[in-house]
Design a protein around this motif. Structure first.
Motif, PDB file in Angstrom:
ATOM      1  N   ILE A 153      46.040  40.430  55.854  1.00 50.56           N
ATOM      2  CA  ILE A 153      46.035  39.182  56.625  1.00 50.56           C
ATOM      3  C   ILE A 153      44.777  39.049  57.468  1.00 50.56           C
ATOM      4  N   VAL A 154      44.361  40.138  58.126  1.00 57.95           N
ATOM      5  CA  VAL A 154      43.256  40.075  59.084  1.00 57.95           C
ATOM      6  C   VAL A 154      41.897  40.052  58.393  1.00 57.95           C
ATOM      7  N   PHE A 155      41.739  40.838  57.339  1.00 55.69           N
ATOM      8  CA  PHE A 155      40.426  40.985  56.716  1.00 55.69           C
ATOM      9  C   PHE A 155      40.401  40.271  55.358  1.00 55.69           C
ATOM     10  N   LYS A 156      39.770  39.105  55.330  1.00 55.79           N
ATOM     11  CA  LYS A 156      39.718  38.294  54.121  1.00 55.79           C
ATOM     12  C   LYS A 156      38.950  38.992  53.006  1.00 55.79           C
ATOM     13  N   SER A 157      37.855  39.663  53.335  1.00 55.15           N
ATOM     14  CA  SER A 157      37.046  40.331  52.316  1.00 55.15           C
ATOM     15  C   SER A 157      37.839  41.429  51.619  1.00 55.15           C
ATOM     16  N   ILE A 158      38.644  42.170  52.394  1.00 55.34           N
ATOM     17  CA  ILE A 158      39.476  43.221  51.802  1.00 55.34           C
ATOM     18  C   ILE A 158      40.566  42.599  50.941  1.00 55.34           C
ATOM     19  N   ARG A 159      41.137  41.501  51.432  1.00 57.16           N
ATOM     20  CA  ARG A 159      42.188  40.813  50.677  1.00 57.16           C
ATOM     21  C   ARG A 159      41.665  40.362  49.313  1.00 57.16           C
ATOM     22  N   ASN A 160      40.485  39.764  49.299  1.00 56.29           N
ATOM     23  CA  ASN A 160      39.913  39.297  48.040  1.00 56.29           C
ATOM     24  C   ASN A 160      39.641  40.454  47.087  1.00 56.29           C
ATOM     25  N   LEU A 161      39.143  41.567  47.634  1.00 57.95           N
ATOM     26  CA  LEU A 161      38.837  42.727  46.803  1.00 57.95           C
ATOM     27  C   LEU A 161      40.101  43.322  46.194  1.00 57.95           C
ATOM     28  N   VAL A 162      41.154  43.459  46.994  1.00 54.57           N
ATOM     29  CA  VAL A 162      42.411  44.045  46.508  1.00 54.57           C
ATOM     30  C   VAL A 162      43.016  43.178  45.406  1.00 54.57           C
ATOM     31  N   PHE A 163      43.052  41.863  45.629  1.00 52.34           N
ATOM     32  CA  PHE A 163      43.627  40.970  44.622  1.00 52.34           C
ATOM     33  C   PHE A 163      42.812  40.989  43.331  1.00 52.34           C
ATOM     34  N   ALA A 164      41.493  41.090  43.462  1.00 49.93           N
ATOM     35  CA  ALA A 164      40.642  41.151  42.274  1.00 49.93           C
ATOM     36  C   ALA A 164      40.938  42.413  41.460  1.00 49.93           C
ATOM     37  N   LEU A 165      41.129  43.541  42.147  1.00 48.81           N
ATOM     38  CA  LEU A 165      41.440  44.791  41.466  1.00 48.81           C
ATOM     39  C   LEU A 165      42.821  44.736  40.812  1.00 48.81           C
ATOM     40  N   LEU A 166      43.786  44.165  41.519  1.00 50.64           N
ATOM     41  CA  LEU A 166      45.141  44.064  40.973  1.00 50.64           C
ATOM     42  C   LEU A 166      45.162  43.187  39.730  1.00 50.64           C
ATOM     43  N   ARG A 167      44.385  42.086  39.751  1.00 48.61           N
ATOM     44  CA  ARG A 167      44.292  41.239  38.559  1.00 48.61           C
ATOM     45  C   ARG A 167      43.619  41.973  37.412  1.00 48.61           C
ATOM     46  N   GLN A 168      42.574  42.758  37.745  1.00 43.43           N
ATOM     47  CA  GLN A 168      41.838  43.479  36.727  1.00 43.43           C
ATOM     48  C   GLN A 168      42.717  44.497  36.004  1.00 43.43           C
ATOM     49  N   PHE A 169      43.585  45.161  36.775  1.00 41.72           N
ATOM     50  CA  PHE A 169      44.450  46.186  36.187  1.00 41.72           C
ATOM     51  C   PHE A 169      45.819  45.633  35.793  1.00 41.72           C
ATOM     52  N   LYS A 170      45.934  44.269  35.814  1.00 42.67           N
ATOM     53  CA  LYS A 170      47.146  43.581  35.352  1.00 42.67           C
ATOM     54  C   LYS A 170      48.401  44.038  36.094  1.00 42.67           C
ATOM     55  N   ILE A 171      48.235  44.310  37.386  1.00 47.35           N
ATOM     56  CA  ILE A 171      49.378  44.703  38.217  1.00 47.35           C
ATOM     57  C   ILE A 171      50.070  43.477  38.788  1.00 47.35           C
ATOM     58  N   LEU A 172      49.310  42.415  39.006  1.00 47.04           N
ATOM     59  CA  LEU A 172      49.909  41.175  39.499  1.00 47.04           C
ATOM     60  C   LEU A 172      50.783  40.568  38.405  1.00 47.04           C
ATOM     61  N   PRO A 173      51.751  39.709  38.770  1.00 45.36           N
ATOM     62  CA  PRO A 173      52.660  39.114  37.775  1.00 45.36           C
ATOM     63  C   PRO A 173      51.905  38.359  36.692  1.00 45.36           C
ATOM     64  N   GLY A 174      52.549  38.233  35.517  1.00 46.96           N
ATOM     65  CA  GLY A 174      51.936  37.561  34.378  1.00 46.96           C
ATOM     66  C   GLY A 174      51.871  36.060  34.547  1.00 46.96           C
ATOM     67  N   LYS A 175      51.313  35.391  33.513  1.00 49.62           N
ATOM     68  CA  LYS A 175      51.066  33.954  33.564  1.00 49.62           C
ATOM     69  C   LYS A 175      52.353  33.157  33.759  1.00 49.62           C
ATOM     70  N   HIS A 176      53.433  33.536  33.051  1.00 51.30           N
ATOM     71  CA  HIS A 176      54.671  32.774  33.142  1.00 51.30           C
ATOM     72  C   HIS A 176      55.222  32.793  34.564  1.00 51.30           C
ATOM     73  N   PHE A 177      55.201  33.985  35.189  1.00 54.62           N
ATOM     74  CA  PHE A 177      55.702  34.071  36.555  1.00 54.62           C
ATOM     75  C   PHE A 177      54.786  33.316  37.508  1.00 54.62           C
ATOM     76  N   THR A 178      53.477  33.414  37.266  1.00 55.01           N
ATOM     77  CA  THR A 178      52.526  32.690  38.117  1.00 55.01           C
ATOM     78  C   THR A 178      52.744  31.186  38.016  1.00 55.01           C
ATOM     79  N   ASP A 179      52.962  30.687  36.784  1.00 56.34           N
ATOM     80  CA  ASP A 179      53.229  29.255  36.595  1.00 56.34           C
ATOM     81  C   ASP A 179      54.491  28.843  37.355  1.00 56.34           C
ATOM     82  N   LEU A 180      55.532  29.680  37.264  1.00 58.24           N
ATOM     83  CA  LEU A 180      56.772  29.373  37.973  1.00 58.24           C
ATOM     84  C   LEU A 180      56.540  29.363  39.476  1.00 58.24           C
ATOM     85  N   PHE A 181      55.766  30.345  39.966  1.00 57.89           N
ATOM     86  CA  PHE A 181      55.489  30.419  41.403  1.00 57.89           C
ATOM     87  C   PHE A 181      54.801  29.149  41.890  1.00 57.89           C
TER      88      PHE A 181
END
Length: 609
Positions: A153-181
């Protein structure tokens, strides 16, 4: 041509229903029990309305303005002092390393001997950090999670980096769940409007004055995703649409449709009819809801959404389709693989298609080759309809998951069961009310067909979303099969669904088309072969890949008068606003092309003077 002489722009696909008309458990089949019940649509709407009613007004109070100013002063103070900037960089670097350590120890066992070299390196790094004492070890999982959330929440640069890594390693939910969200988010954001008038007025501000809109209701009561909020029924939703239609400023520019679901139509107060003996025409019973809205209030057409759990050739719908043909009423049918679909268990009757039969290959004549890297939809073979024969077995539909088997209801090939007299005959013969249906559709028993001119071949039908942007991309990527090439080789007809190259009947061919052909090709072929079939480009407009193929589609003289402009407001808002979609269309198409799909074609589809 001067602007004043042109018909108005017509958006053929918009929604105004509020979040109160959406079932609470859309996340069912995506999330396990009881999580999908906790994060219900009702809960999301309640939170967003609380935000707009309670939290957002705080932004305009002096205390919030003071806090905002102090936050700015602190951030600019650090940015203007070089030493503090270095300290901030060091702190952020340390926190990134700490997050790496915590995440690494969650996903990797540092005492395990991994064979993968990358995992070995990661374990060595984690062991080094642990033994170095650089990382403050927090033993409690709860405090680790709290620490992690605060840092994001506090550090935007860290937030962006973490989300980028999670997307890269396919840890974040898939397309269908993202569309539903994002569907949740859009319905939630517009839930601050408690009436359909509020939503519609928000839409109108994004278009030129005097723009027309087709308002499409949604009846989601039967999708098995929970009961609607008390007091919010299809009747109250239709009344809200009628309230818009009755306003003087909208009377001539708002064209609402009535929703049709065969399960709803079992209620005689919603849909009831008689058959005129001499003509065999359908007469709506005075007082039923459809009669009131279609005849008394001049609603413009019918909307259906087969993905909710039924086929468009359901026998309960056939009298309505006859009524539409009699009155030249347009029908709008959902035709895209989306996130709103039946959430209940697959019924045994859905294991096989009710009309189509399996096709099989004559192995002595036909040699199929497959590329091992291709999926089941990209089979590469030398197609010749002469080699496909009919199997007496019904077409097997082996999809298990809801998101997959619901697409069988939406497949555009199903509409041939209405448009083609022989397939319609088969629908009637398999119905539980065949004798009454034959009064509506006289049959030629000798030739096993509905009599020519007595069927539904002139039904005015629009495939909403034109099959979906994924199917457009699939068409563009299919450069080896001979199905998609039919639009190029036979631009006046496209695929011949029923005959082989020698003009002989090939009844097993439909099963192969069902399995292997993209929906763009199927829809275009149906549009070319039936004079009253259209398709709108709602929702798919957000994708930039659509424009080049759209221009190519409009270069076909048989398709050019059949494509309709629509935006799918407000569902598409997670991609682009309506004013952005409109701007992209006008920039990407010539003026004549835009006018064709946004002014002239919709005018014909809606029977406007």
């Amino acid at each position: 041509m001067p602007q004043a002489n042109k018909p108005p722009i017509i958006n053929c696909h918009v929604h105004t229903f509020t979040g109160d008309y959406v079932p609470p458990f859309l996340a069912k089949t995506y999330l396990p029990e009881p999580i999908h019940r906790i994060f219900s649509m009702r809960f999301i709407i309640m939170c967003i309305r609380w935000y707009y009613d309670v939290v957002k007004p705080l932004f305009f109070k002096n205390r919030y303005k003071w806090l905002k100013r102090k936050t700015y002063e602190f951030q600019i103070f650090i940015k203007r002092h070089y030493i503090l900037g270095i300290i901030k960089l060091i702190v952020e670097t340390y926190l990134i390393v700490a997050i790496f350590y915590y995440l690494g120890t969650w996903f990797l066992d540092i005492d395990y001997q991994y064979k993968n070299i990358i995992q070995q390196w990661l374990v060595k790094a984690l062991v080094f950090l642990k033994e170095s004492g650089l990382i403050i070890v927090v033993p409690s999982l709860f405090f680790k999670i709290v620490f992690f959330i605060i840092i994001l929440i506090v550090f935007k640069s860290i937030r962006n980096l973490v989300f980028a890594l999670l997307r890269q390693f396919k840890i974040l939910p898939g397309k269908h769940f993202t569309d539903l969200f994002f569907r949740y988010v859009q319905i939630g954001l517009f839930s601050k409007y408690k009436t359909q008038k509020g939503i519609y007025d928000k839409l109108k501000k994004q278009y030129p004055v005097n723009t027309h809109f087709v308002g499409l209701p949604m009846d989601m009561q039967f999708m098995d995703a929970g009961n609607l909020k008390k007091g919010f029924t299809i009747q109250t939703q239709m009344q809200g649409i009628l309230d818009i239609k009755k306003r003087p400023q909208d009377r001539d520019t708002f064209h609402p449709f009535v929703f049709a679901d065969p399960r709803r139509m079992a209620d005689k107060t919603y849909f009831n009819y008689t058959i005129e003996p001499k003509t065999g025409n359908v007469l709506l019973t005075k007082g039923c809801l459809m009669q009131q809205y279609l005849e008394d209030h001049n609603f413009a057409g019918i909307k259906i959404y087969p993905a909710l759990g039924y086929y468009p050739f359901d026998e309960a719908l056939l009298p309505l389709w006859k009524y539409c043909v009699q009155n030249n009423l347009p029908v709008m049918s959902h035709c895209i693989k989306g996130t709103i679909f039946y959430r209940g268990k697959k019924k045994p009757i859905w294991d096989n298609h009710q009309i189509f039969t399996e096709g099989k290959i004559d192995s002595t004549k036909f040699k199929a080759t497959t590329n091992q890297d291709d999926d089941e939809h990209n089979v590469d073979f030398d197609f010749n309809a002469d080699y496909i024969t009919q199997d007496d077995k019904a077409l097997h539909l082996n999809e298990v998951k809801n998101i997959d088997f619901a697409n069988n209801f939406t497949n555009p090939l199903n509409y041939l069961c209405l448009l083609d007299e022989k397939l319609l005959y088969k629908v009637i013969k398999q119905s539980t009310n065949a004798s009454q249906l034959q009064q509506l559709f006289p049959c030629d028993e000798a030739n096993t067909t509905v009599q020519k001119g007595k069927g539904l071949s002139s039904l005015k039908l629009c495939f909403a979303h034109f099959g979906g942007d994924d199917q457009w991309k699939r068409f563009l990527e299919s450069d080896r099969d001979n199905y998609t090439s039919q639009l190029i080789l036979q631009p006046q007809k496209g695929i011949d669904f029923f005959k082989n190259a020698n003009g002989e009947d090939s009844p097993g061919k439909l099963a192969y088309i069902w399995k292997y052909v993209d929906w763009y090709t199927i829809i275009c072929s149906i549009m070319l072969q039936y004079k009253n079939v259209y398709a709108d480009i709602s929702y798919i407009l957000h994708d930039e890949v659509i424009l080049p193929l759209l221009k190519q589609t409009l270069s076909n003289d048989g398709l050019k008068p059949k494509v309709l402009y629509g935006s799918d407001f407000y569902v598409v808002r997670n991609h682009k606003s309506d004013k952005a979609i409109l701007a992209d269309m006008r920039a990407g198409l010539t003026e004549n092309e835009f006018d064709q799909i946004a002014r002239y074609n919709p005018k014909t589809y809606l029977n406007l003077p």
